[in-house]
Every structure is written in C-alpha cells, then in structure tokens.
Design a protein around this motif. Sequence first.
Motif, PDB file in Angstrom:
ATOM      1  N   ARG A  41      -3.771  15.054  -7.631  1.00  0.00           N
ATOM      2  CA  ARG A  41      -2.655  14.647  -6.757  1.00  0.00           C
ATOM      3  C   ARG A  41      -2.064  13.324  -7.210  1.00  0.00           C
ATOM      4  N   VAL A  42      -2.922  12.365  -7.446  1.00  0.00           N
ATOM      5  CA  VAL A  42      -2.434  11.055  -7.873  1.00  0.00           C
ATOM      6  C   VAL A  42      -1.899  11.140  -9.301  1.00  0.00           C
ATOM      7  N   GLY A  43      -2.550  11.900 -10.144  1.00  0.00           N
ATOM      8  CA  GLY A  43      -2.054  12.075 -11.503  1.00  0.00           C
ATOM      9  C   GLY A  43      -0.654  12.656 -11.515  1.00  0.00           C
ATOM     10  N   TYR A  44      -0.422  13.640 -10.652  1.00  0.00           N
ATOM     11  CA  TYR A  44       0.908  14.225 -10.534  1.00  0.00           C
ATOM     12  C   TYR A  44       1.904  13.185 -10.029  1.00  0.00           C
ATOM     13  N   LYS A  45       1.509  12.403  -9.028  1.00  0.00           N
ATOM     14  CA  LYS A  45       2.384  11.358  -8.474  1.00  0.00           C
ATOM     15  C   LYS A  45       2.725  10.331  -9.553  1.00  0.00           C
ATOM     16  N   VAL A  46       1.738   9.915 -10.332  1.00  0.00           N
ATOM     17  CA  VAL A  46       1.981   8.969 -11.426  1.00  0.00           C
ATOM     18  C   VAL A  46       2.942   9.578 -12.444  1.00  0.00           C
ATOM     19  N   GLY A  47       2.740  10.852 -12.767  1.00  0.00           N
ATOM     20  CA  GLY A  47       3.650  11.543 -13.681  1.00  0.00           C
ATOM     21  C   GLY A  47       5.071  11.578 -13.150  1.00  0.00           C
ATOM     22  N   GLN A  48       5.226  11.829 -11.848  1.00  0.00           N
ATOM     23  CA  GLN A  48       6.555  11.829 -11.220  1.00  0.00           C
ATOM     24  C   GLN A  48       7.234  10.467 -11.358  1.00  0.00           C
ATOM     25  N   ILE A  49       6.492   9.434 -11.046  1.00  0.00           N
ATOM     26  CA  ILE A  49       7.053   8.079 -11.102  1.00  0.00           C
ATOM     27  C   ILE A  49       7.475   7.743 -12.526  1.00  0.00           C
ATOM     28  N   LEU A  50       6.598   8.021 -13.479  1.00  0.00           N
ATOM     29  CA  LEU A  50       6.921   7.742 -14.877  1.00  0.00           C
ATOM     30  C   LEU A  50       8.144   8.538 -15.325  1.00  0.00           C
ATOM     31  N   PHE A  51       8.241   9.783 -14.892  1.00  0.00           N
ATOM     32  CA  PHE A  51       9.403  10.610 -15.223  1.00  0.00           C
ATOM     33  C   PHE A  51      10.676   9.968 -14.691  1.00  0.00           C
ATOM     34  N   MET A  53      11.204   6.947 -14.058  1.00  0.00           N
ATOM     35  CA  MET A  53      11.448   5.687 -14.748  1.00  0.00           C
ATOM     36  C   MET A  53      11.882   5.907 -16.201  1.00  0.00           C
ATOM     37  N   GLY A  54      11.905   7.166 -16.641  1.00  0.00           N
ATOM     38  CA  GLY A  54      12.304   7.471 -18.008  1.00  0.00           C
ATOM     39  C   GLY A  54      11.222   7.240 -19.038  1.00  0.00           C
ATOM     40  N   GLN A  55       9.986   7.093 -18.591  1.00  0.00           N
ATOM     41  CA  GLN A  55       8.853   6.867 -19.486  1.00  0.00           C
ATOM     42  C   GLN A  55       8.188   8.219 -19.775  1.00  0.00           C
ATOM     43  N   LEU A  80       5.743  18.743 -16.345  1.00  0.00           N
ATOM     44  CA  LEU A  80       5.463  18.570 -17.767  1.00  0.00           C
ATOM     45  C   LEU A  80       6.594  19.169 -18.608  1.00  0.00           C
ATOM     46  N   LYS A  81       7.066  20.344 -18.239  1.00  0.00           N
ATOM     47  CA  LYS A  81       8.186  20.971 -18.960  1.00  0.00           C
ATOM     48  C   LYS A  81       9.447  20.115 -18.864  1.00  0.00           C
ATOM     49  N   ARG A  82       9.705  19.554 -17.695  1.00  0.00           N
ATOM     50  CA  ARG A  82      10.877  18.683 -17.528  1.00  0.00           C
ATOM     51  C   ARG A  82      10.759  17.441 -18.401  1.00  0.00           C
ATOM     52  N   CYS A  83       9.560  16.872 -18.467  1.00  0.00           N
ATOM     53  CA  CYS A  83       9.335  15.686 -19.308  1.00  0.00           C
ATOM     54  C   CYS A  83       9.586  16.007 -20.777  1.00  0.00           C
ATOM     55  N   LEU A  84       9.055  17.125 -21.223  1.00  0.00           N
ATOM     56  CA  LEU A  84       9.232  17.514 -22.621  1.00  0.00           C
ATOM     57  C   LEU A  84      10.705  17.761 -22.947  1.00  0.00           C
ATOM     58  N   THR A  85      11.417  18.370 -22.011  1.00  0.00           N
ATOM     59  CA  THR A  85      12.852  18.616 -22.204  1.00  0.00           C
ATOM     60  C   THR A  85      13.617  17.300 -22.286  1.00  0.00           C
ATOM     61  N   GLU A  86      13.343  16.391 -21.373  1.00  0.00           N
ATOM     62  CA  GLU A  86      14.038  15.100 -21.370  1.00  0.00           C
ATOM     63  C   GLU A  86      13.685  14.269 -22.609  1.00  0.00           C
ATOM     64  N   LYS A  87      12.457  14.379 -23.052  1.00  0.00           N
ATOM     65  CA  LYS A  87      12.045  13.637 -24.251  1.00  0.00           C
ATOM     66  C   LYS A  87      12.864  14.106 -25.460  1.00  0.00           C
ATOM     67  N   LYS A  88      13.100  15.406 -25.561  1.00  0.00           N
ATOM     68  CA  LYS A  88      13.889  15.931 -26.683  1.00  0.00           C
ATOM     69  C   LYS A  88      15.328  15.441 -26.645  1.00  0.00           C
ATOM     70  N   ARG A  89      15.851  15.223 -25.439  1.00  0.00           N
ATOM     71  CA  ARG A  89      17.240  14.778 -25.278  1.00  0.00           C
ATOM     72  C   ARG A  89      17.439  13.317 -25.674  1.00  0.00           C
ATOM     73  N   THR A  90      16.368  12.549 -25.615  1.00  0.00           N
ATOM     74  CA  THR A  90      16.502  11.101 -25.875  1.00  0.00           C
ATOM     75  C   THR A  90      16.122  10.753 -27.285  1.00  0.00           C
TER      76      THR A  90
END
Length: 90
Positions: A41-51, A53-55, A80-90
Amino acid sequence: NPDNIYALQSLSILYDEYEKKPDLALEHGKKVLALDTANTRVGYKVGQILFRMGQYNEAISVLQSLSSEGEMEEERSKLLKRCLTEKKRT
C-alpha cells in the motif's frame, strides 16, 4: 516513536491527500518502506507521488520492487505501465 510504521503511513497519507505536500508525504512513505519493504500500500502510494512529481525512474524502481501478487497488484501494474510510457516520452 519515530519508527512507528502506522504513524508514518498515516502521516504520508495525510500530507499527500489532505495537506497537498508531496515532499513530506514522500519522506514519510520512504521511511515506511525502509522499515517494511513488503508494504505494498505504501509502496504504491510512494510510486504515485513520484509519478506525479515526474520522477519516473524512481517510481518504476519502487513499483518493480513490490510483490506482483496480492493486494494492490492491479493498481501497481497500471501505474507501472503509465510510468514506463511517460519515461519514453521524456
């Protein structure tokens, strides 16, 4: 107690969802993960926040470190899929 997982988790949620202070939410969430690496739960929350923040690299790392079974798996996988997609865009 500065290492109380439940207090730290509550503070992370409070700072993120109510106070809109992602830096403090992230700080407390990371403390929880340092004490309880299996806390999805917290790991997911941390992932959300980092996402948000663009990290993306750090978000990907956190999300990949979580168990791929059980609680929060569907949400973790989507983020995770959203992060990978955004990483490719940047």
